[in-house]
Design an enzyme around this catalytic site. Structure first.
Site, PDB file in Angstrom:
ATOM      1  N   LYS A 114       0.823  -1.217   0.000  1.00 15.12           N
ATOM      2  CA  LYS A 114       0.000   0.000   0.000  1.00 15.12           C
ATOM      3  C   LYS A 114       0.858   1.269   0.000  1.00 15.12           C
ATOM      4  CE  LYS A 114      -4.121  -1.989   0.789  1.00 15.12           C
ATOM      5  NZ  LYS A 114      -5.319  -1.786  -0.012  1.00 15.12           N
ATOM      6  N   ALA A 132      -0.338  -1.933   9.098  1.00 18.29           N
ATOM      7  CA  ALA A 132      -1.608  -2.599   9.399  1.00 18.29           C
ATOM      8  C   ALA A 132      -2.573  -2.394   8.249  1.00 18.29           C
ATOM      9  CB  ALA A 132      -2.213  -2.007  10.677  1.00 18.29           C
ATOM     10  N   TYR A 177     -11.598  -4.227  12.573  1.00 15.72           N
ATOM     11  CA  TYR A 177     -10.410  -3.367  12.554  1.00 15.72           C
ATOM     12  C   TYR A 177     -10.119  -2.862  13.969  1.00 15.72           C
ATOM     13  CZ  TYR A 177      -7.777   0.943  12.238  1.00 15.72           C
ATOM     14  OH  TYR A 177      -6.866   1.938  12.465  1.00 15.72           O
ATOM     15  N   LYS A 193      -6.931  -3.864  16.801  1.00 18.99           N
ATOM     16  CA  LYS A 193      -6.041  -2.920  17.495  1.00 18.99           C
ATOM     17  C   LYS A 193      -6.170  -3.078  19.013  1.00 18.99           C
ATOM     18  CE  LYS A 193      -4.195  -0.632  13.989  1.00 18.99           C
ATOM     19  NZ  LYS A 193      -2.768  -0.406  13.803  1.00 18.99           N
ATOM     20  N   ARG A 249     -16.804  13.213  13.431  1.00 23.12           N
ATOM     21  CA  ARG A 249     -15.420  12.780  13.640  1.00 23.12           C
ATOM     22  C   ARG A 249     -14.566  13.948  14.096  1.00 23.12           C
ATOM     23  NH1 ARG A 249     -17.730   8.765  13.203  1.00 23.12           N
ATOM     24  NH2 ARG A 249     -17.349   6.921  11.906  1.00 23.12           N
ATOM     25  N   ARG A 278     -22.768   2.958   6.148  1.00 24.61           N
ATOM     26  CA  ARG A 278     -21.706   2.012   5.796  1.00 24.61           C
ATOM     27  C   ARG A 278     -21.534   1.060   6.981  1.00 24.61           C
ATOM     28  NH1 ARG A 278     -15.860   4.683   4.551  1.00 24.61           N
ATOM     29  NH2 ARG A 278     -15.791   4.707   6.816  1.00 24.61           N
TER      30      ARG A 278
HETATM   31  N1  UDP Z   1     -18.014   8.822   4.657  1.00 24.44           N
HETATM   32  C1  UDP Z   1     -18.963   9.325   3.782  1.00 24.44           C
HETATM   33  N2  UDP Z   1     -18.662   9.398   2.459  1.00 24.44           N
HETATM   34  C2  UDP Z   1     -17.476   8.984   1.946  1.00 24.44           C
HETATM   35  C3  UDP Z   1     -16.496   8.465   2.850  1.00 24.44           C
HETATM   36  C4  UDP Z   1     -16.803   8.398   4.193  1.00 24.44           C
HETATM   37  O1  UDP Z   1     -20.051   9.710   4.200  1.00 24.44           O
HETATM   38  O2  UDP Z   1     -17.275   9.061   0.727  1.00 24.44           O
HETATM   39  C5  UDP Z   1     -18.320   8.759   6.094  1.00 24.44           C
HETATM   40  C6  UDP Z   1     -18.088   7.381   6.685  1.00 24.44           C
HETATM   41  O3  UDP Z   1     -19.211   6.556   6.469  1.00 24.44           O
HETATM   42  C7  UDP Z   1     -17.853   7.720   8.156  1.00 24.44           C
HETATM   43  C8  UDP Z   1     -17.197   9.109   8.088  1.00 24.44           C
HETATM   44  O4  UDP Z   1     -17.450   9.621   6.784  1.00 24.44           O
HETATM   45  O5  UDP Z   1     -19.070   7.813   8.836  1.00 24.44           O
HETATM   46  C9  UDP Z   1     -15.687   9.046   8.301  1.00 24.44           C
HETATM   47  O6  UDP Z   1     -15.192   8.021   7.461  1.00 24.44           O
HETATM   48  P1  UDP Z   1     -13.648   7.751   7.233  1.00 24.44           P
HETATM   49  O7  UDP Z   1     -13.541   6.507   6.415  1.00 24.44           O
HETATM   50  O8  UDP Z   1     -13.005   8.986   6.688  1.00 24.44           O
HETATM   51  O9  UDP Z   1     -13.050   7.540   8.684  1.00 24.44           O
HETATM   52  P2  UDP Z   1     -13.369   6.434   9.815  1.00 24.44           P
HETATM   53  O10 UDP Z   1     -14.424   5.523   9.304  1.00 24.44           O
HETATM   54  O11 UDP Z   1     -12.066   5.745  10.024  1.00 24.44           O
HETATM   55  O12 UDP Z   1     -13.789   7.230  11.008  1.00 24.44           O
END
Ligand code: UDP
Length: 331
Positions: free
Chosen positions: A35, A75, A141, A145, A218, A277
Site C-alpha cells: 500500500k 496494518a 479493525y 487494534k 469525527r 456504511r
Molecule cells: N463517509 C462518507 N462518504 C465517503 C467516505 C466516508 O459519508 O465518501 C463517512 C463514513 O461513512 C464515516 C465518516 O465519513 O461515517 C468518516 O469516514 P472515514 O472513512 O473517513 O473515517 P473512519 O471511518 O475511520 O472514522
C-alpha cells in the site's frame, strides 16, 4: 535515535519519517510496499521491503541497522474491508504485531510506539472520549487494534518495555511533501476533494444517525500534529504501557466537512445520500487532556478549514497522487 518505522511508506508513516528526520533522528522504513509509496519517501532514508509477519527478517533488520526503538504502524486500516474480511485483519494486525514484539524481545529493543485507533471505543457513551471510556469496538479493525493493546499491556512490564499506544482519531491534511492517497480510497476528506476536483457529487453514507444533522461526527487531526505525538512518545522512558488519545477535541459532521470543502475549493459539491456504511461509529471526539498534560502535546493546526486546505493544496500540486513524483531506490 535509530527508529524502525513499520508502514513508514504510508500516509501517516511518511509524515512521521519527515518529522523524525527534521528532529535529527535516523528512521529506517520497513514496509511491504503493498500500500505504501516509495516515491513519498525522503531521499537518503533507507527503505527495507518486508512483511511484519516475517519475524526473521525483522530480527535481521533490527540487528543490522542497530535500531533503538520501533514505531509500529503497518496494518490494514479499512473499516469496511475488516467487516467483510475479518481474518485478514487479525492475521495482519494481530499476528503482525506479535511478530514485531517477538523480534523486539529477541533483539533486546525496549521501546515501542504503537498505532492504535479511536475505533476501539465503538459507540461511546459520552463525548469527548477519555482513555477510560469502555472499549467496545464495533468492527474487526478496531478489535484487532484492541487485541494488540491488550497483548502489549500484559507484555510491557515483565519484559521491561516502554510501550505507548496512540489512539488516532481521524488523520487528515498534508505536509508540503506528503498527502493522503489510498488505493482504494475510503476516507472522507480525500474522497470529498476528489469529487470537488472532478466536479462530481460526494457520497454521504448515512443521514439517519442520532446527531444534529443526521451524519456521523469525527475529530479530524492534522497528520503533522499526529506525527508529533509519535516523537513525544519516543521520549517516554518509564517502563510499562501507556495509552493516549490523539485528537483535537472538535467534532465535525460529514455535512460540515462537505460545507468546509465547498468553502476551501469553491466547488458546488452536491451530495448523494446513501445508506449507512457497515461498521461505522456514530461519533468520535477525543479528550486529549492526557497527552497534553503528560507529553506536552499541542496541535499546531487544529482548524478544520486549514486541515482541508492543506489537503487541497497537496492535491493541486500532485493531481496524480504519488505517480509522478521522483522515487528513490529501495535498500
Ligand atoms: N463517509 C462518507 N462518504 C465517503 C467516505 C466516508 O459519508 O465518501 C463517512 C463514513 O461513512 C464515516 C465518516 O465519513 O461515517 C468518516 O469516514 P472515514 O472513512 O473517513 O473515517 P473512519 O471511518 O475511520 O472514522
Amino acid at each position: 535515535m535509530r527508529v524502525l518505522v513499520t508502514g513508514g511508506a504510508g500516509y501517516i508513516g511518511s509524515v512521521i519519517v519527515e518529522e523524525l528526520v527534521g528532529a535529527g533522528h535516523t528512521p529506517v522504513i520497513y514496509d511491504s510496499l503493498v500500500k505504501g509509496h516509495t516515491s513519498a519517501l525522503l531521499p537518503g532514508v533507507l527503505v527495507v521491503r518486508g512483511d511484519v509477519r516475517d519475524t526473521g527478517r525483522l530480527v535481521q533488520v533490527l540487528r543490522e541497522q542497530q535500531i533503538e526503538a520501533v514505531i509500529h504502524m503497518a496494518a490494514l486500516i479499512e473499516v469496511g474491508l475488516s467487516v467483510t474480511n475479518p481474518d485478514r485483519f487479525f492475521e495482519n494486525n494481530v499476528a503482525g504485531s506479535m511478530s514485531v514484539l517477538r523480534a523486539m524481545l529477541d533483539t533486546g529493543i525496549k521501546k515501542l510506539v504503537f498505532s492504535s485507533t479511536a475505533a476501539l471505543y465503538g459507540d461511546p457513551v459520552t463525548l469527548p472520549i477519555t482513555e477510560e471510556a469502555p472499549l467496545q469496538p464495533n468492527n474487526p479493525y478496531g478489535d484487532s487494534k484492541l487485541m494488540v493493546e491488550r497483548i502489549l499491556g500484559w507484555s510491557a512490564e515483565p519484559h521491561g518495555l516502554t510501550c505507548t499506544a496512540l489512539r488516532y482519531f481521524n488523520a487528515a491534511g498534508a505536509t508540503e511533501r506528503n498527502g493522503e492517497m489510498h488505493e482504494p480510497e475510503t476516507h472522507l476528506i480525500p474522497l470529498v476533494l476528489q469529487a470537488a476536483a472532478e466536479d462530481r457529487p460526494v457520497t454521504i453514507f448515512g443521514t439517519d444517525y442520532p446527531t444534529p444533522d443526521g451524519t456521523t461526527i469525527r475529530d479530524y487531526i492534522h497528520v503533522a500534529d499526529l506525527a508529533q505525538a509519535h516523537l513525544l512518545a519516543l521520549g517516554r522512558t518509564e517502563p510499562g504501557m501507556r495509552v493516549y488519545n490523539v485528537g483535537n477535541g472538535n467534532g465535525y459532521s460529514v455535512r460540515q466537512v462537505v460545507e468546509t470543502a465547498r468553502a476551501v475549493t469553491g466547488r458546488a459539491l452536491p451530495v448523494d445520500e446513501q445508506p449507512r456504511r457497515p461498521g461505522d461509529q456514530v461519533a468520535t471526539v477525543a479528550s486529549s487532556e492526557r497527552i497534553r498534560a503528560e507529553l506536552g502535546w499541542q496541535p499546531r493546526f487544529p482548524d478544520l478549514h486549514a486541515i482541508i486546505e492543506s489537503a487541497w493544496n497537496w492535491r493541486q500540486r500532485h493531481p496524480h497522487g504519488y505517480a509522478n513524483m521522483t522515487g528513490i531506490d529501495e535498500g
